[in-house]
Scaffold this motif. Structure first.
Motif, PDB file in Angstrom:
ATOM      1  N   GLN A 110       0.926  -1.208  -0.041  1.00  0.00           N
ATOM      2  CA  GLN A 110      -0.111  -0.053  -0.060  1.00  0.00           C
ATOM      3  C   GLN A 110       0.922   1.239  -0.106  1.00  0.00           C
ATOM      4  OE1 GLN A 110      -3.380   0.133   0.002  1.00  0.00           O
ATOM      5  NE2 GLN A 110      -3.362  -2.346  -0.425  1.00  0.00           N
ATOM      6  N   VAL A 111       0.556   2.167  -0.750  1.00  0.00           N
ATOM      7  CA  VAL A 111       1.055   3.417  -0.794  1.00  0.00           C
ATOM      8  C   VAL A 111       0.631   4.521   0.070  1.00  0.00           C
ATOM      9  CG1 VAL A 111       1.971   5.439  -2.492  1.00  0.00           C
ATOM     10  CG2 VAL A 111       1.818   3.161  -3.377  1.00  0.00           C
ATOM     11  N   THR A 112       1.470   4.706   1.122  1.00  0.00           N
ATOM     12  CA  THR A 112       1.031   5.686   2.270  1.00  0.00           C
ATOM     13  C   THR A 112       1.519   6.950   2.044  1.00  0.00           C
ATOM     14  OG1 THR A 112       3.161   5.109   3.610  1.00  0.00           O
ATOM     15  CG2 THR A 112       0.911   3.641   3.863  1.00  0.00           C
ATOM     16  N   ASP A 113       1.039   7.856   2.665  1.00  0.00           N
ATOM     17  CA  ASP A 113       1.298   9.401   2.597  1.00  0.00           C
ATOM     18  C   ASP A 113       2.797   9.162   3.114  1.00  0.00           C
ATOM     19  OD1 ASP A 113      -0.978  10.005   2.130  1.00  0.00           O
ATOM     20  OD2 ASP A 113      -1.778  10.603   3.800  1.00  0.00           O
ATOM     21  N   GLU A 114       3.284   8.625   3.751  1.00  0.00           N
ATOM     22  CA  GLU A 114       4.840   8.644   4.181  1.00  0.00           C
ATOM     23  C   GLU A 114       5.681   8.248   2.930  1.00  0.00           C
ATOM     24  OE1 GLU A 114       7.741   6.709   7.502  1.00  0.00           O
ATOM     25  OE2 GLU A 114       5.724   6.236   7.647  1.00  0.00           O
ATOM     26  N   LYS A 118       8.172  10.491   0.846  1.00  0.00           N
ATOM     27  CA  LYS A 118       9.805  10.039   0.887  1.00  0.00           C
ATOM     28  C   LYS A 118      10.172   9.991  -0.628  1.00  0.00           C
ATOM     29  CE  LYS A 118      10.662   6.217   3.067  1.00  0.00           C
ATOM     30  NZ  LYS A 118      10.527   4.627   3.277  1.00  0.00           N
ATOM     31  N   TRP A 119       9.309   9.525  -1.520  1.00  0.00           N
ATOM     32  CA  TRP A 119       9.850   9.327  -2.754  1.00  0.00           C
ATOM     33  C   TRP A 119       9.305  10.494  -3.837  1.00  0.00           C
ATOM     34  CZ3 TRP A 119      13.617   5.991  -3.237  1.00  0.00           C
ATOM     35  CH2 TRP A 119      13.783   4.960  -2.418  1.00  0.00           C
ATOM     36  N   GLY A 120       8.241  11.126  -3.452  1.00  0.00           N
ATOM     37  CA  GLY A 120       7.722  12.144  -4.281  1.00  0.00           C
ATOM     38  C   GLY A 120       6.653  11.701  -4.901  1.00  0.00           C
ATOM     39  N   GLN A 125       2.145   2.443  -8.351  1.00  0.00           N
ATOM     40  CA  GLN A 125       2.371   1.619  -7.206  1.00  0.00           C
ATOM     41  C   GLN A 125       3.614   0.634  -7.424  1.00  0.00           C
ATOM     42  OE1 GLN A 125      -1.139  -0.450  -5.534  1.00  0.00           O
ATOM     43  NE2 GLN A 125       0.087  -2.181  -4.901  1.00  0.00           N
ATOM     44  N   ASP A 126       3.656   0.085  -8.361  1.00  0.00           N
ATOM     45  CA  ASP A 126       4.709  -0.790  -8.699  1.00  0.00           C
ATOM     46  C   ASP A 126       6.290  -0.104  -8.769  1.00  0.00           C
ATOM     47  OD1 ASP A 126       4.152   0.403 -10.941  1.00  0.00           O
ATOM     48  OD2 ASP A 126       5.370  -1.273 -12.256  1.00  0.00           O
ATOM     49  N   GLU A 127       6.236   1.115  -8.848  1.00  0.00           N
ATOM     50  CA  GLU A 127       7.346   1.810  -8.884  1.00  0.00           C
ATOM     51  C   GLU A 127       7.743   2.113  -7.259  1.00  0.00           C
ATOM     52  OE1 GLU A 127       7.697   4.646 -12.670  1.00  0.00           O
ATOM     53  OE2 GLU A 127       6.002   5.129 -11.508  1.00  0.00           O
ATOM     54  N   TYR A 128       6.815   2.444  -6.693  1.00  0.00           N
ATOM     55  CA  TYR A 128       6.767   2.923  -5.176  1.00  0.00           C
ATOM     56  C   TYR A 128       7.430   1.361  -4.434  1.00  0.00           C
ATOM     57  CZ  TYR A 128       4.646   7.597  -5.115  1.00  0.00           C
ATOM     58  OH  TYR A 128       4.563   8.677  -5.516  1.00  0.00           O
ATOM     59  N   TYR A 129       6.844   0.469  -4.894  1.00  0.00           N
ATOM     60  CA  TYR A 129       7.271  -0.913  -4.354  1.00  0.00           C
ATOM     61  C   TYR A 129       8.757  -1.260  -4.751  1.00  0.00           C
ATOM     62  CZ  TYR A 129       7.426  -6.049  -3.684  1.00  0.00           C
ATOM     63  OH  TYR A 129       7.755  -7.054  -3.386  1.00  0.00           O
ATOM     64  N   ASN A 130       9.210  -0.893  -5.813  1.00  0.00           N
ATOM     65  CA  ASN A 130      10.296  -1.283  -6.286  1.00  0.00           C
ATOM     66  C   ASN A 130      11.396  -0.347  -5.675  1.00  0.00           C
ATOM     67  OD1 ASN A 130      10.139  -3.697  -8.082  1.00  0.00           O
ATOM     68  ND2 ASN A 130       9.466  -2.025  -9.625  1.00  0.00           N
ATOM     69  N   PHE A 131      10.803   0.866  -5.445  1.00  0.00           N
ATOM     70  CA  PHE A 131      11.868   1.824  -4.632  1.00  0.00           C
ATOM     71  C   PHE A 131      12.149   1.489  -3.069  1.00  0.00           C
ATOM     72  CE2 PHE A 131      10.237   5.844  -7.066  1.00  0.00           C
ATOM     73  CZ  PHE A 131      11.296   5.748  -8.061  1.00  0.00           C
TER      74      PHE A 131
END
Length: 262
Positions: A110-114, A118-120, A125-131
Protein backbone atom coordinates in the motif's frame (compact mmCIF):
# COMPACT_ATOMS: atom_id res chain seq x y z
CA UNK A 1 43.70 -12.94 33.50
CA UNK A 2 41.14 -14.40 31.07
CA UNK A 3 41.27 -12.87 27.59
CA UNK A 4 38.48 -10.41 26.81
CA UNK A 5 37.18 -9.22 23.44
CA UNK A 6 34.90 -6.42 22.27
CA UNK A 7 31.60 -7.19 20.56
CA UNK A 8 31.31 -5.33 17.24
CA UNK A 9 27.55 -4.89 17.74
CA UNK A 10 27.04 -3.77 21.33
CA UNK A 11 30.62 -2.61 21.95
CA UNK A 12 30.79 -4.37 25.33
CA UNK A 13 33.82 -6.28 26.53
CA UNK A 14 33.15 -10.01 26.74
CA UNK A 15 35.01 -13.11 27.81
CA UNK A 16 35.83 -15.78 25.23
CA UNK A 17 33.04 -18.05 26.41
CA UNK A 18 30.57 -15.22 25.79
CA UNK A 19 31.24 -14.89 22.03
CA UNK A 20 30.28 -16.76 18.86
CA UNK A 21 32.64 -17.59 16.02
CA UNK A 22 32.26 -15.95 12.61
CA UNK A 23 33.78 -16.51 9.15
CA UNK A 24 33.93 -12.88 8.04
CA UNK A 25 37.40 -12.27 6.60
CA UNK A 26 37.04 -8.51 7.14
CA UNK A 27 36.83 -9.03 10.90
CA UNK A 28 39.94 -10.24 12.65
CA UNK A 29 39.87 -12.76 15.45
CA UNK A 30 39.51 -10.05 18.07
CA UNK A 31 36.46 -8.44 16.41
CA UNK A 32 33.67 -10.69 17.59
CA UNK A 33 29.94 -10.96 18.20
CA UNK A 34 28.72 -11.83 21.66
CA UNK A 35 26.14 -14.54 22.31
CA UNK A 36 23.69 -12.04 23.81
CA UNK A 37 23.66 -9.92 20.62
CA UNK A 38 23.53 -12.98 18.37
CA UNK A 39 20.50 -14.41 20.19
CA UNK A 40 18.83 -11.00 20.49
CA UNK A 41 19.17 -10.16 16.78
CA UNK A 42 18.87 -13.68 15.39
CA UNK A 43 15.15 -14.23 15.91
CA UNK A 44 12.73 -15.76 13.40
CA UNK A 45 10.18 -12.95 13.82
CA UNK A 46 12.80 -10.51 12.50
CA UNK A 47 13.84 -12.38 9.39
CA UNK A 48 15.67 -9.49 7.69
CA UNK A 49 17.83 -8.88 10.76
CA UNK A 50 18.47 -12.62 11.07
CA UNK A 51 19.65 -12.79 7.44
CA UNK A 52 21.80 -9.67 7.92
CA UNK A 53 23.42 -11.28 10.96
CA UNK A 54 24.26 -14.35 8.88
CA UNK A 55 25.77 -12.04 6.24
CA UNK A 56 27.88 -10.28 8.84
CA UNK A 57 29.12 -13.58 10.22
CA UNK A 58 29.46 -15.07 6.69
CA UNK A 59 27.56 -18.16 7.72
CA UNK A 60 24.80 -19.73 5.61
CA UNK A 61 21.15 -18.91 6.15
CA UNK A 62 19.23 -22.11 5.42
CA UNK A 63 15.51 -21.56 5.76
CA UNK A 64 14.61 -25.19 6.51
CA UNK A 65 17.21 -25.43 9.31
CA UNK A 66 16.16 -22.08 10.75
CA UNK A 67 12.55 -23.26 10.98
CA UNK A 68 13.57 -26.57 12.51
CA UNK A 69 15.69 -24.94 15.22
CA UNK A 70 13.28 -22.17 16.16
CA UNK A 71 10.21 -24.43 16.03
CA UNK A 72 11.89 -26.38 18.83
CA UNK A 73 12.11 -23.19 20.87
CA UNK A 74 15.88 -22.94 20.57
CA UNK A 75 18.14 -19.92 19.97
CA UNK A 76 20.35 -18.62 17.17
CA UNK A 77 23.41 -20.07 18.91
CA UNK A 78 21.74 -23.49 18.64
CA UNK A 79 21.35 -22.88 14.90
CA UNK A 80 25.10 -22.19 14.68
CA UNK A 81 25.85 -25.49 16.42
CA UNK A 82 23.50 -27.34 14.08
CA UNK A 83 24.93 -25.96 10.85
CA UNK A 84 28.62 -25.95 11.87
CA UNK A 85 29.38 -29.61 10.93
CA UNK A 86 27.74 -29.31 7.49
CA UNK A 87 29.98 -29.64 4.42
CA UNK A 88 27.19 -28.46 2.10
CA UNK A 89 26.51 -25.21 3.94
CA UNK A 90 29.79 -23.41 4.64
CA UNK A 91 29.50 -19.66 3.93
CA UNK A 92 26.70 -17.19 3.26
CA UNK A 93 27.02 -18.00 -0.45
CA UNK A 94 25.53 -21.42 0.34
CA UNK A 95 22.35 -19.91 1.78
CA UNK A 96 18.96 -21.31 0.82
CA UNK A 97 15.96 -19.01 1.06
CA UNK A 98 12.28 -19.76 1.04
CA UNK A 99 10.73 -18.95 -2.32
CA UNK A 100 8.31 -16.07 -1.79
CA UNK A 101 5.71 -15.02 -4.33
CA UNK A 102 6.78 -11.44 -5.03
CA UNK A 103 3.60 -10.76 -7.01
CA UNK A 104 1.45 -11.44 -3.97
CA UNK A 105 3.69 -9.25 -1.83
CA UNK A 106 3.45 -6.43 -4.38
CA UNK A 107 -0.34 -6.71 -4.52
CA UNK A 108 -0.49 -6.35 -0.74
CA UNK A 109 1.75 -3.27 -0.85
CA UNK A 110 0.00 0.00 0.00
CA UNK A 111 1.28 3.46 -0.95
CA UNK A 112 0.98 5.54 2.23
CA UNK A 113 1.37 9.30 2.63
CA UNK A 114 4.74 8.66 4.27
CA UNK A 115 5.96 6.63 1.28
CA UNK A 116 4.73 9.24 -1.19
CA UNK A 117 6.41 11.99 0.81
CA UNK A 118 9.65 10.00 0.91
CA UNK A 119 9.85 9.37 -2.85
CA UNK A 120 7.75 12.21 -4.25
CA UNK A 121 4.38 12.18 -5.98
CA UNK A 122 3.55 10.95 -9.47
CA UNK A 123 4.85 7.35 -9.40
CA UNK A 124 2.86 4.16 -9.94
CA UNK A 125 2.33 1.60 -7.17
CA UNK A 126 4.83 -0.85 -8.66
CA UNK A 127 7.45 1.93 -8.86
CA UNK A 128 6.99 2.80 -5.18
CA UNK A 129 7.19 -0.91 -4.35
CA UNK A 130 10.48 -1.29 -6.22
CA UNK A 131 11.83 1.89 -4.59
CA UNK A 132 11.11 0.49 -1.12
CA UNK A 133 12.57 -2.91 -2.04
CA UNK A 134 15.82 -1.36 -3.29
CA UNK A 135 16.10 0.88 -0.24
CA UNK A 136 15.61 -2.11 2.05
CA UNK A 137 18.44 -3.97 0.33
CA UNK A 138 20.79 -1.05 0.90
CA UNK A 139 19.85 -0.63 4.56
CA UNK A 140 20.31 -4.38 5.12
CA UNK A 141 23.91 -4.01 4.00
CA UNK A 142 24.67 -0.80 5.86
CA UNK A 143 22.21 0.98 8.15
CA UNK A 144 22.14 4.77 7.58
CA UNK A 145 23.30 6.59 10.70
CA UNK A 146 21.57 9.92 10.06
CA UNK A 147 18.52 11.29 8.29
CA UNK A 148 20.85 12.93 5.78
CA UNK A 149 22.44 9.57 4.98
CA UNK A 150 18.97 8.05 4.53
CA UNK A 151 18.18 10.81 2.02
CA UNK A 152 21.39 9.91 0.19
CA UNK A 153 20.22 6.28 0.04
CA UNK A 154 16.92 7.43 -1.49
CA UNK A 155 18.78 9.48 -4.11
CA UNK A 156 20.97 6.46 -4.85
CA UNK A 157 17.91 4.27 -5.44
CA UNK A 158 16.55 6.85 -7.90
CA UNK A 159 19.91 6.93 -9.67
CA UNK A 160 19.82 3.16 -9.99
CA UNK A 161 16.27 3.32 -11.37
CA UNK A 162 17.28 5.93 -13.94
CA UNK A 163 20.28 3.81 -14.94
CA UNK A 164 18.09 0.71 -15.34
CA UNK A 165 15.68 2.69 -17.49
CA UNK A 166 18.45 4.00 -19.74
CA UNK A 167 19.76 0.43 -20.15
CA UNK A 168 16.32 -0.69 -21.31
CA UNK A 169 16.13 2.16 -23.81
CA UNK A 170 19.69 1.62 -25.02
CA UNK A 171 20.59 5.29 -24.54
CA UNK A 172 24.41 5.01 -24.61
CA UNK A 173 25.06 8.64 -23.61
CA UNK A 174 22.73 8.47 -20.64
CA UNK A 175 24.07 5.05 -19.63
CA UNK A 176 27.65 6.31 -19.47
CA UNK A 177 26.78 9.39 -17.40
CA UNK A 178 24.39 7.62 -15.05
CA UNK A 179 26.72 4.67 -14.50
CA UNK A 180 29.51 7.06 -13.51
CA UNK A 181 27.23 9.03 -11.17
CA UNK A 182 25.83 5.83 -9.66
CA UNK A 183 29.31 4.35 -9.09
CA UNK A 184 30.61 7.55 -7.49
CA UNK A 185 27.55 7.77 -5.26
CA UNK A 186 27.97 4.16 -4.10
CA UNK A 187 31.60 4.90 -3.31
CA UNK A 188 30.67 7.98 -1.27
CA UNK A 189 28.17 5.88 0.69
CA UNK A 190 30.70 3.09 1.29
CA UNK A 191 28.63 0.56 -0.66
CA UNK A 192 30.66 0.30 -3.86
CA UNK A 193 32.70 -2.72 -2.73
CA UNK A 194 29.55 -4.78 -2.26
CA UNK A 195 27.23 -3.59 -5.00
CA UNK A 196 29.47 -2.20 -7.71
CA UNK A 197 32.46 -4.52 -8.04
CA UNK A 198 33.98 -4.54 -11.53
CA UNK A 199 32.33 -6.86 -14.05
CA UNK A 200 29.96 -8.43 -11.53
CA UNK A 201 26.68 -7.58 -13.22
CA UNK A 202 25.54 -11.20 -13.26
CA UNK A 203 26.73 -12.07 -9.78
CA UNK A 204 24.43 -12.61 -6.84
CA UNK A 205 24.69 -10.39 -3.77
CA UNK A 206 26.32 -13.27 -1.88
CA UNK A 207 29.00 -13.62 -4.59
CA UNK A 208 29.64 -9.88 -4.50
CA UNK A 209 30.01 -9.96 -0.73
CA UNK A 210 32.51 -12.82 -1.02
CA UNK A 211 34.58 -10.87 -3.59
CA UNK A 212 34.44 -7.82 -1.32
CA UNK A 213 35.61 -9.79 1.71
CA UNK A 214 38.41 -11.51 -0.22
CA UNK A 215 39.74 -8.52 -2.14
CA UNK A 216 38.90 -5.23 -0.44
CA UNK A 217 41.06 -3.74 2.33
CA UNK A 218 39.59 -3.05 5.74
CA UNK A 219 38.35 0.58 5.72
CA UNK A 220 40.21 2.96 7.98
CA UNK A 221 37.54 3.90 10.48
CA UNK A 222 37.85 5.01 14.07
CA UNK A 223 35.53 2.16 15.10
CA UNK A 224 38.29 -0.23 14.01
CA UNK A 225 41.09 1.51 15.91
CA UNK A 226 42.57 -0.33 18.89
CA UNK A 227 40.55 -3.49 18.14
CA UNK A 228 42.85 -5.37 20.53
CA UNK A 229 41.80 -3.01 23.33
CA UNK A 230 45.43 -2.27 24.21
CA UNK A 231 44.67 1.33 25.12
CA UNK A 232 41.74 0.30 27.34
CA UNK A 233 43.81 -2.46 28.93
CA UNK A 234 46.67 -0.07 29.82
CA UNK A 235 44.25 2.53 31.11
CA UNK A 236 42.38 0.09 33.33
CA UNK A 237 45.22 -1.99 34.70
CA UNK A 238 48.03 0.56 34.89
CA UNK A 239 46.94 4.21 34.59
CA UNK A 240 43.88 4.04 36.88
CA UNK A 241 45.63 1.99 39.63
CA UNK A 242 48.51 4.49 39.61
CA UNK A 243 46.09 7.41 39.85
CA UNK A 244 44.36 5.60 42.70
CA UNK A 245 47.66 5.21 44.58
CA UNK A 246 48.22 8.96 44.39
CA UNK A 247 44.60 9.82 45.16
CA UNK A 248 43.88 11.17 41.68
CA UNK A 249 41.32 8.58 40.47
CA UNK A 250 37.70 9.67 40.53
CA UNK A 251 34.78 7.46 41.57
CA UNK A 252 33.88 6.35 38.04
CA UNK A 253 37.45 5.21 37.38
CA UNK A 254 37.60 3.24 40.61
CA UNK A 255 34.25 1.57 39.79
CA UNK A 256 35.66 0.62 36.38
CA UNK A 257 38.24 -1.56 38.11
CA UNK A 258 35.45 -3.72 39.50
CA UNK A 259 33.38 -3.85 36.32
CA UNK A 260 32.33 -7.47 35.77
CA UNK A 261 32.18 -6.95 32.01
CA UNK A 262 35.95 -6.69 31.76
Amino acid sequence: MAKTLQCVICGKIKRVRQIVKHKNLLLNDDAVICTDCANDIGKPEHKDELISLCQLMNIPYVDSMVKEVFDDGKLFTDYLKKIAPSKKYVTFLDSEFEVVNQVDKQNDFQVTDEIEQKWGAGYQQDEYYNFELSLKRLTNIKTPNTQFELMRYIQNVKLQTALDQSLKLGDSNAIQKLRKSYSEDLKDLGLDSVLNAADDGMKTLGQRIKDWENNEPIPEKKSLEDVDNIKEYISKWFVIPMKRVFGLADESEVNELYDDGA
